[in-house]
Design a protein around this motif. Structure first.
Motif, PDB file in Angstrom:
ATOM      1  N   VAL A 170       0.841  -1.191   0.000  1.00 15.88           N
ATOM      2  CA  VAL A 170       0.000   0.000   0.000  1.00 15.88           C
ATOM      3  C   VAL A 170       0.876   1.241   0.000  1.00 15.88           C
ATOM      4  O   VAL A 170       1.750   1.401   0.861  1.00 15.88           O
ATOM      5  CB  VAL A 170      -0.943  -0.009   1.220  1.00 15.88           C
ATOM      6  CG1 VAL A 170      -1.688   1.310   1.345  1.00 15.88           C
ATOM      7  CG2 VAL A 170      -1.925  -1.170   1.124  1.00 15.88           C
ATOM      8  N   THR A 171       0.649   2.125  -0.979  1.00 15.47           N
ATOM      9  CA  THR A 171       1.453   3.341  -1.094  1.00 15.47           C
ATOM     10  C   THR A 171       0.647   4.615  -0.875  1.00 15.47           C
ATOM     11  O   THR A 171       1.226   5.690  -0.737  1.00 15.47           O
ATOM     12  CB  THR A 171       2.108   3.403  -2.485  1.00 15.47           C
ATOM     13  OG1 THR A 171       1.082   3.342  -3.493  1.00 15.47           O
ATOM     14  CG2 THR A 171       3.075   2.235  -2.671  1.00 15.47           C
ATOM     15  N   GLY A 172      -0.663   4.501  -0.846  1.00 12.55           N
ATOM     16  CA  GLY A 172      -1.493   5.680  -0.611  1.00 12.55           C
ATOM     17  C   GLY A 172      -2.879   5.288  -0.124  1.00 12.55           C
ATOM     18  O   GLY A 172      -3.407   4.253  -0.527  1.00 12.55           O
ATOM     19  N   ILE A 173      -3.435   6.104   0.779  1.00 13.77           N
ATOM     20  CA  ILE A 173      -4.795   5.893   1.288  1.00 13.77           C
ATOM     21  C   ILE A 173      -5.470   7.259   1.300  1.00 13.77           C
ATOM     22  O   ILE A 173      -5.158   8.111   2.138  1.00 13.77           O
ATOM     23  CB  ILE A 173      -4.797   5.287   2.702  1.00 13.77           C
ATOM     24  CG1 ILE A 173      -3.985   3.990   2.747  1.00 13.77           C
ATOM     25  CG2 ILE A 173      -6.227   5.033   3.167  1.00 13.77           C
ATOM     26  CD1 ILE A 173      -3.828   3.419   4.154  1.00 13.77           C
ATOM     27  N   GLU A 174      -6.389   7.473   0.381  1.00 17.05           N
ATOM     28  CA  GLU A 174      -7.023   8.785   0.244  1.00 17.05           C
ATOM     29  C   GLU A 174      -8.498   8.696   0.613  1.00 17.05           C
ATOM     30  O   GLU A 174      -9.267   7.976  -0.037  1.00 17.05           O
ATOM     31  CB  GLU A 174      -6.885   9.271  -1.202  1.00 17.05           C
ATOM     32  CG  GLU A 174      -7.470  10.647  -1.448  1.00 17.05           C
ATOM     33  CD  GLU A 174      -7.293  11.081  -2.887  1.00 17.05           C
ATOM     34  OE1 GLU A 174      -7.976  12.038  -3.284  1.00 17.05           O
ATOM     35  OE2 GLU A 174      -6.494  10.464  -3.617  1.00 17.05           O
ATOM     36  N   PRO A 175      -8.917   9.405   1.672  1.00 16.88           N
ATOM     37  CA  PRO A 175     -10.353   9.410   2.007  1.00 16.88           C
ATOM     38  C   PRO A 175     -11.183   9.949   0.855  1.00 16.88           C
ATOM     39  O   PRO A 175     -10.826  10.952   0.225  1.00 16.88           O
ATOM     40  CB  PRO A 175     -10.418  10.331   3.228  1.00 16.88           C
ATOM     41  CG  PRO A 175      -9.031  10.300   3.812  1.00 16.88           C
ATOM     42  CD  PRO A 175      -8.116  10.178   2.630  1.00 16.88           C
ATOM     43  N   ARG A 176     -12.300   9.279   0.569  1.00 16.48           N
ATOM     44  CA  ARG A 176     -13.213   9.720  -0.478  1.00 16.48           C
ATOM     45  C   ARG A 176     -14.191  10.761   0.083  1.00 16.48           C
ATOM     46  O   ARG A 176     -14.423  10.830   1.289  1.00 16.48           O
ATOM     47  CB  ARG A 176     -13.981   8.520  -1.046  1.00 16.48           C
ATOM     48  CG  ARG A 176     -13.105   7.587  -1.867  1.00 16.48           C
ATOM     49  CD  ARG A 176     -13.863   6.319  -2.218  1.00 16.48           C
ATOM     50  NE  ARG A 176     -15.090   6.601  -2.949  1.00 16.48           N
ATOM     51  CZ  ARG A 176     -15.186   6.705  -4.265  1.00 16.48           C
ATOM     52  NH1 ARG A 176     -14.086   6.560  -5.003  1.00 16.48           N
ATOM     53  NH2 ARG A 176     -16.342   6.939  -4.843  1.00 16.48           N
ATOM     54  N   PRO A 177     -14.786  11.553  -0.790  1.00 16.53           N
ATOM     55  CA  PRO A 177     -15.728  12.580  -0.328  1.00 16.53           C
ATOM     56  C   PRO A 177     -16.933  11.966   0.384  1.00 16.53           C
ATOM     57  O   PRO A 177     -17.331  10.830   0.116  1.00 16.53           O
ATOM     58  CB  PRO A 177     -16.152  13.271  -1.633  1.00 16.53           C
ATOM     59  CG  PRO A 177     -15.072  12.965  -2.614  1.00 16.53           C
ATOM     60  CD  PRO A 177     -14.554  11.611  -2.243  1.00 16.53           C
ATOM     61  N   PRO A 321     -11.957   1.809  16.090  1.00 15.86           N
ATOM     62  CA  PRO A 321     -11.959   2.849  15.056  1.00 15.86           C
ATOM     63  C   PRO A 321     -11.087   4.029  15.445  1.00 15.86           C
ATOM     64  O   PRO A 321     -11.001   4.398  16.619  1.00 15.86           O
ATOM     65  CB  PRO A 321     -13.431   3.248  14.965  1.00 15.86           C
ATOM     66  CG  PRO A 321     -14.034   2.841  16.261  1.00 15.86           C
ATOM     67  CD  PRO A 321     -13.275   1.630  16.721  1.00 15.86           C
ATOM     68  N   ASP A 322     -10.454   4.613  14.437  1.00 15.85           N
ATOM     69  CA  ASP A 322      -9.681   5.825  14.681  1.00 15.85           C
ATOM     70  C   ASP A 322     -10.632   6.936  15.108  1.00 15.85           C
ATOM     71  O   ASP A 322     -11.721   7.100  14.543  1.00 15.85           O
ATOM     72  CB  ASP A 322      -8.930   6.233  13.418  1.00 15.85           C
ATOM     73  CG  ASP A 322      -7.996   7.392  13.668  1.00 15.85           C
ATOM     74  OD1 ASP A 322      -6.848   7.153  14.066  1.00 15.85           O
ATOM     75  OD2 ASP A 322      -8.437   8.556  13.494  1.00 15.85           O
ATOM     76  N   PRO A 323     -10.279   7.734  16.124  1.00 14.49           N
ATOM     77  CA  PRO A 323     -11.202   8.754  16.636  1.00 14.49           C
ATOM     78  C   PRO A 323     -11.406   9.934  15.701  1.00 14.49           C
ATOM     79  O   PRO A 323     -12.347  10.710  15.904  1.00 14.49           O
ATOM     80  CB  PRO A 323     -10.545   9.188  17.952  1.00 14.49           C
ATOM     81  CG  PRO A 323      -9.113   8.850  17.802  1.00 14.49           C
ATOM     82  CD  PRO A 323      -9.058   7.631  16.934  1.00 14.49           C
ATOM     83  N   GLU A 324     -10.542  10.091  14.678  1.00 15.30           N
ATOM     84  CA  GLU A 324     -10.644  11.276  13.828  1.00 15.30           C
ATOM     85  C   GLU A 324     -10.902  10.965  12.358  1.00 15.30           C
ATOM     86  O   GLU A 324     -11.430  11.817  11.639  1.00 15.30           O
ATOM     87  CB  GLU A 324      -9.359  12.103  13.949  1.00 15.30           C
ATOM     88  CG  GLU A 324      -9.138  12.683  15.345  1.00 15.30           C
ATOM     89  CD  GLU A 324      -7.863  13.495  15.433  1.00 15.30           C
ATOM     90  OE1 GLU A 324      -7.004  13.341  14.547  1.00 15.30           O
ATOM     91  OE2 GLU A 324      -7.728  14.270  16.393  1.00 15.30           O
ATOM     92  N   VAL A 325     -10.517   9.784  11.904  1.00 15.85           N
ATOM     93  CA  VAL A 325     -10.659   9.441  10.480  1.00 15.85           C
ATOM     94  C   VAL A 325     -11.713   8.352  10.337  1.00 15.85           C
ATOM     95  O   VAL A 325     -11.446   7.181  10.616  1.00 15.85           O
ATOM     96  CB  VAL A 325      -9.319   8.978   9.879  1.00 15.85           C
ATOM     97  CG1 VAL A 325      -9.491   8.611   8.405  1.00 15.85           C
ATOM     98  CG2 VAL A 325      -8.263  10.072  10.033  1.00 15.85           C
ATOM     99  N   PRO A 326     -12.930   8.680   9.914  1.00  9.88           N
ATOM    100  CA  PRO A 326     -13.987   7.673   9.768  1.00  9.88           C
ATOM    101  C   PRO A 326     -13.577   6.584   8.774  1.00  9.88           C
ATOM    102  O   PRO A 326     -13.020   6.871   7.709  1.00  9.88           O
ATOM    103  CB  PRO A 326     -15.176   8.483   9.237  1.00  9.88           C
ATOM    104  CG  PRO A 326     -14.891   9.895   9.622  1.00  9.88           C
ATOM    105  CD  PRO A 326     -13.401  10.040   9.577  1.00  9.88           C
ATOM    106  N   GLY A 327     -13.849   5.338   9.152  1.00 17.23           N
ATOM    107  CA  GLY A 327     -13.548   4.222   8.262  1.00 17.23           C
ATOM    108  C   GLY A 327     -12.183   3.607   8.463  1.00 17.23           C
ATOM    109  O   GLY A 327     -11.909   2.545   7.911  1.00 17.23           O
ATOM    110  N   LEU A 328     -11.319   4.268   9.251  1.00 21.40           N
ATOM    111  CA  LEU A 328     -10.003   3.696   9.553  1.00 21.40           C
ATOM    112  C   LEU A 328     -10.082   2.967  10.890  1.00 21.40           C
ATOM    113  O   LEU A 328     -10.535   3.535  11.887  1.00 21.40           O
ATOM    114  CB  LEU A 328      -8.932   4.781   9.605  1.00 21.40           C
ATOM    115  CG  LEU A 328      -7.509   4.288   9.943  1.00 21.40           C
ATOM    116  CD1 LEU A 328      -6.968   3.393   8.833  1.00 21.40           C
ATOM    117  CD2 LEU A 328      -6.569   5.473  10.180  1.00 21.40           C
ATOM    118  N   PHE A 329      -9.609   1.730  10.917  1.00 24.31           N
ATOM    119  CA  PHE A 329      -9.749   0.870  12.096  1.00 24.31           C
ATOM    120  C   PHE A 329      -8.374   0.335  12.470  1.00 24.31           C
ATOM    121  O   PHE A 329      -7.627  -0.167  11.625  1.00 24.31           O
ATOM    122  CB  PHE A 329     -10.697  -0.285  11.760  1.00 24.31           C
ATOM    123  CG  PHE A 329     -11.105  -1.128  12.934  1.00 24.31           C
ATOM    124  CD1 PHE A 329     -12.297  -0.869  13.601  1.00 24.31           C
ATOM    125  CD2 PHE A 329     -10.316  -2.181  13.383  1.00 24.31           C
ATOM    126  CE1 PHE A 329     -12.699  -1.643  14.683  1.00 24.31           C
ATOM    127  CE2 PHE A 329     -10.697  -2.958  14.464  1.00 24.31           C
ATOM    128  CZ  PHE A 329     -11.896  -2.687  15.118  1.00 24.31           C
TER     129      PHE A 329
END
Length: 379
Positions: A170-177, A321-329
């Protein structure tokens, strides 16, 4: 460039990620008749780093309270389920500690029974008993077959429909709108791929803080710690039932490894996230210490390796779950307890991912101890 879509993307193919893939895929298949789970491992094989370099001794009395409870739950599950296997993945194997009175008193757990020096000499006749003042024995400890355990979890995951891919970095993880998951960039032998994942599980071991930063999350200050082991020859093998012997000042431990001896300097030295390699001078120094304390005739080093035990600031794994980034666990910071807590941590993570809460099979206090929000940096 085509985009793969997946519900749950697990980053990291060590024991944490693979055991979660098994539990989560089985849960999804039972509920929806299909599993939508994809695991990515950067290396060519699963469990290449820390999980593939385990000393394979599980000590239920070892670690913080939450770790001990999760270990108990893991061993209960393994006992129930390994009956279906041709060969066990865990079996009883004692843990012996020896040192000064003060050292043993400080290191002994509730499960450890203090024993006399005569009993110590019977259990470990190779010791020069005059060099020790006190000892304790923990008969709740077990040995594990780490490769077999990894293989078992991986086969369960695949049988339930999960995909396990190696050689995928994995080289990038970009949150979607609008909170619509993530666009994940993955480098493989054939080029770059894109994956649209609704949830990303960070099970990247020593690289977990780095993976979190790719997704825009604050690091939890996880610290990779070196731990080296080696296998050396013996002129006369120890008895197969010989317990693991730990010098109470943490200078070393050893146990039988077939006709050879597995040894470790028990070091916990901070390290960058890397493919850690052993320092042979440290292995030789441990051999000399063991020679001073025992009558063992130790021969050449057959092989040596170093893994990274990634520790959280309080020494307890991080699951939730991460407290600031929704969807990251998060599923990280196992601090050397990865194998002995793997099944329970996978069940906790599965419950949180599917139900949003941990079932009553796990004490609430133990589940709460894992929450990433306990760290100020994560708020």
């Amino acid at each position: 460039m085509s985009t793969t879509r997946v519900e749950h993307l697990i980053i990291g193919g060590g024991v944490a990620g693979v055991s979660l893939a098994a539990h989560l895929a089985e849960r999804e298949r039972a509920a929806h008749e299909r599993a939508d789970v994809l695991l990515l491992e950067a290396e060519p094989i699963l469990a290449h780093h820390t999980s593939g370099r385990s000393a394979q001794q599980l000590i239920p009395s070892y670690g913080p309270d939450a770790v001990r409870e999760l270990t108990r739950l893991t061993l209960e599950e393994l006992d129930r389920t390994q009956a279906e296997l041709a060969h066990p993945v865990v079996w009883p194997s004692g843990f012996l500690m020896a040192g000064t009175e003060e050292q043993v008193a400080a290191g002994a757990s509730e499960a450890m029974r203090r024993i006399s020096l005569d009993e110590l000499a019977q259990l470990a006749p190779e010791l020069r008993i005059e060099r020790f003042e006190a000892a304790g024995l923990d008969t709740t400890a077990v040995r594990s077959n780490a490769p077999r355990l990894i293989h078992w979890h991986a086969e369960r995951a695949r049988s339930a429909g999960a995909q396990l891919r190696t050689g995928a970095r994995v080289t990038g993880i970009e949150p979607r709108p609008a909170g619509d998951g993530f666009e994940v960039s993955v480098q493989t032998e054939t080029g770059t791929e894109r994956i649209h994942a609704r949830v990303v599980v960070n099970a990247a071991g020593a690289w977990a803080d780095h993976v979190a930063s790719l997704a825009g999350a604050a690091p939890l200050e996880l610290t990779p710690l070196r731990r080296t082991a080696a296998v050396v020859t013996l002129a006369e093998p120890l008895a197969p039932e010989h317990p693991l012997l730990d010098r109470a000042d943490e200078a070393y431990y050893y146990r039988p490894e077939g006709e050879h001896l597995l040894i470790s300097p028990s070091e916990a030295v901070p390290s960058p996230a890397e493919d850690a390699q052993p320092i042979l001078a440290e292995v030789e120094a441990v051999i000399e210490l063991i020679r001073q304390d025992t009558t063992l005739q130790i021969g050449p080093v057959q092989r040596a390796w170093t893994g990274l035990r990634t520790e959280s600031p309080d020494g307890v794994p991080v699951v939730g779950p991460d407290p600031e980034v929704p969807g990251l666990f998060w599923l990280a910071g196992q601090s050397g307890y990865g194998f002995q807590t793997c099944s329970a941590l996978a069940r906790v993570a599965t419950d949180l991912l599917v139900d949003g809460a941990v079932g009553d099979w796990c004490p609430a206090w133990a589940a709460q101890a894992l929450d990433p929000r306990r760290f100020p940096l994560a708020r």
